[in-house]
Enzyme design. Structure first.
Site, short mmCIF file in Angstrom:
data_model
loop_
_atom_site.label_atom_id
_atom_site.label_comp_id
_atom_site.label_asym_id
_atom_site.label_seq_id
_atom_site.Cartn_x
_atom_site.Cartn_y
_atom_site.Cartn_z
N ASP A 1 98.01 61.77 38.78
CA ASP A 1 98.85 61.97 39.96
C ASP A 1 99.40 63.39 39.85
OD1 ASP A 1 100.95 62.15 41.77
OD2 ASP A 1 101.63 60.10 41.43
N TYR B 1 105.79 68.33 55.49
CA TYR B 1 104.42 68.81 55.25
C TYR B 1 104.36 70.32 55.49
CZ TYR B 1 99.29 69.05 55.79
OH TYR B 1 97.96 69.36 55.66
N ALA C 1 106.81 72.43 55.35
CA ALA C 1 107.56 73.11 54.29
C ALA C 1 106.73 73.22 53.02
CB ALA C 1 108.85 72.33 54.00
N1 LIG Z 1 92.48 66.43 57.19
C1 LIG Z 1 93.00 67.45 57.87
O1 LIG Z 1 92.99 67.48 59.11
C2 LIG Z 1 93.59 68.61 57.11
C3 LIG Z 1 93.90 69.77 57.83
C4 LIG Z 1 94.44 70.85 57.16
C5 LIG Z 1 94.67 70.77 55.79
N2 LIG Z 1 94.35 69.64 55.12
C6 LIG Z 1 94.62 69.62 53.67
O2 LIG Z 1 93.40 69.36 52.99
C7 LIG Z 1 93.67 68.65 51.78
C8 LIG Z 1 92.82 67.38 51.74
O3 LIG Z 1 93.19 66.57 52.86
P1 LIG Z 1 92.34 65.29 53.30
O4 LIG Z 1 92.59 65.12 54.75
O5 LIG Z 1 90.94 65.42 52.81
O6 LIG Z 1 93.12 64.14 52.50
P2 LIG Z 1 92.65 62.65 52.15
O7 LIG Z 1 91.44 62.27 52.93
O8 LIG Z 1 93.86 61.80 52.25
O9 LIG Z 1 92.23 62.76 50.61
C9 LIG Z 1 93.22 63.13 49.70
C10 LIG Z 1 92.64 63.15 48.30
O10 LIG Z 1 93.69 63.57 47.42
C11 LIG Z 1 93.96 62.55 46.48
N3 LIG Z 1 95.39 62.49 46.27
C12 LIG Z 1 96.39 62.19 47.14
N4 LIG Z 1 97.57 62.23 46.54
C13 LIG Z 1 97.34 62.56 45.25
C14 LIG Z 1 98.16 62.74 44.11
N5 LIG Z 1 99.49 62.56 44.18
N6 LIG Z 1 97.58 63.07 42.94
C15 LIG Z 1 96.23 63.24 42.86
N7 LIG Z 1 95.40 63.08 43.89
C16 LIG Z 1 95.95 62.73 45.07
C17 LIG Z 1 93.40 61.25 47.09
O11 LIG Z 1 93.02 60.32 46.08
P3 LIG Z 1 94.03 59.15 45.61
O12 LIG Z 1 94.53 58.49 46.86
O13 LIG Z 1 93.19 58.26 44.76
O14 LIG Z 1 95.10 59.80 44.84
C18 LIG Z 1 92.16 61.80 47.81
O15 LIG Z 1 91.11 61.97 46.90
C19 LIG Z 1 95.18 68.38 51.76
O16 LIG Z 1 95.84 69.35 50.99
C20 LIG Z 1 95.57 68.51 53.22
O17 LIG Z 1 96.92 68.88 53.38
C21 LIG Z 1 93.82 68.56 55.74
#
Ligand SMILES: NC(=O)c1ccc[n+]([C@@H]2O[C@H](COP(=O)([O-])OP(=O)(O)OC[C@H]3O[C@@H](n4cnc5c(N)ncnc54)[C@H](OP(=O)(O)O)[C@@H]3O)[C@@H](O)[C@H]2O)c1
Length: 270
Positions: free
Chosen positions: A63, A154, A156
């Site tokens: 985590d 988020y 911030a």
């Molecule tokens: N999706 C969008 O539209 C978007 C847009 C702009 C930026 N982003 C950024 O891109 C990144 C990835 O986003 P996503 O949409 O792909 O997210 P996601 O689909 O929710 O996947 C998040 C990943 O991070 C892991 N994770 C979450 N909390 C964690 C923790 N405390 N410790 C370790 N691992 C953790 C999750 O695995 P576990 O649940 O097993 O921990 C999962 O593998 C993020 O930083 C997000 O802010 C996303």
């Protein structure tokens, strides 16, 4: 071909069991990299191994909001592969509630994962990355360039990450380490939301379904191409760039347009 930049590199990606992180991990494995990743859920990491039965993949339950877990993840990666060339701080969670309805604990949790998680992992990986003249990358968001309603914590966390990385980049000038932060456009993924606020108006965990949203594979590809160019920072997609530039040049107009996008009849709808 930007793919050659990654040839034989050792890359640590936080949060690579799902979403954009998983697509990054799988594309890196196809580019002849040794890849380490982490997540909280061991089943999701196991599924990643099942889908990619290769010895170049190292996973660890961690985590990132926990400093000790980050240290173990980074140290086990160095032990397994001999070092780290590139660290991609991708693990992130979002939130969905107006500030008035948001528990303070939610904002703290978002900061702990999105900001502190990146700080901890970078702290323990830095010596190896310096030695190997590598890259430190933060996955930010449009919300890191323009505060978004319903996502105050988020926003911030991503602003904090960008400011910290900018300072670090300046400190590391002359070391051949490239520090960068990349802001993806909205991407179809789970997008782990930790709070829907007292009003509970959001049932769908990924409430933005816009035309023009990217797939996780498209976003991962753009992120990796940007890392290979060793840019300072990059906002992905033309819509993303327009949003950010409009906010910088005409902030008052941007307030109105952003409000219109996220609200209907004075109610936050996405
Ligand atoms: N999706 C969008 O539209 C978007 C847009 C702009 C930026 N982003 C950024 O891109 C990144 C990835 O986003 P996503 O949409 O792909 O997210 P996601 O689909 O929710 O996947 C998040 C990943 O991070 C892991 N994770 C979450 N909390 C964690 C923790 N405390 N410790 C370790 N691992 C953790 C999750 O695995 P576990 O649940 O097993 O921990 C999962 O593998 C993020 O930083 C997000 O802010 C996303």
């Amino acid at each position: 071909m930007f793919q050659s930049y990654f040839d034989n590199k050792i890359v640590a990606v936080t949060g690579g069991s799902e979403g954009i992180g998983r697509a990054i991990v799988e594309q890196l494995l196809n580019m002849n990299c040794k890849v380490a990743t982490c997540g909280r859920n061991s089943d999701k990491l196991y599924q990643l191994h099942v889908a990619n039965p290769v010895k170049e993949l190292h996973t660890q339950v961690a985590d990132v909001s926990n400093e000790h877990d980050c240290r173990r993840f980074i140290e086990s990666t160095i032990e397994t592969f001999g070092g780290i060339d590139i660290l991609i701080n991708n693990a992130g969670i979002s939130m969905m509630a107006e500030f008035e309805d948001t528990d303070l604990g939610t904002i703290r949790q978002v900061m702990d994962v999105n900001f502190w998680g990146a700080v901890y992992c970078t702290k323990y990986a830095l010596a190896s990355i310096k030695e190997r003249k590598g890259d430190i990358v933060g996955i930010s968001a449009i919300a890191g360039n323009r505060g978004l309603p319903g996502r105050s914590g988020y926003s911030a966390s991503k602003w904090a990450m960008q400011g910290w990385l900018e300072a670090l980049r300046t400190e590391l000038m002359g070391t051949a380490v490239n520090v960068s932060w990349i802001s993806p456009w909205f991407t179809h993924s789970y997008g782990g939301i930790v709070s829907q606020g007292k009003k509970g108006i959001y049932e769908d965990p990924s409430p933005i379904h816009e035309a023009g949203m990217l797939t996780v594979e498209e976003t991962a590809f753009k992120i990796l191409r940007t890392i290979a160019k060793r840019n300072r920072t990059r906002v992905l997609t033309l819509r993303g760039k327009i949003t950010v530039w409009l906010s910088r040049l005409f902030p008052g107009l941007a307030d109105k347009l952003v409000r219109k996008f996220f609200y209907k009849d004075n109610k936050l709808t996405r």
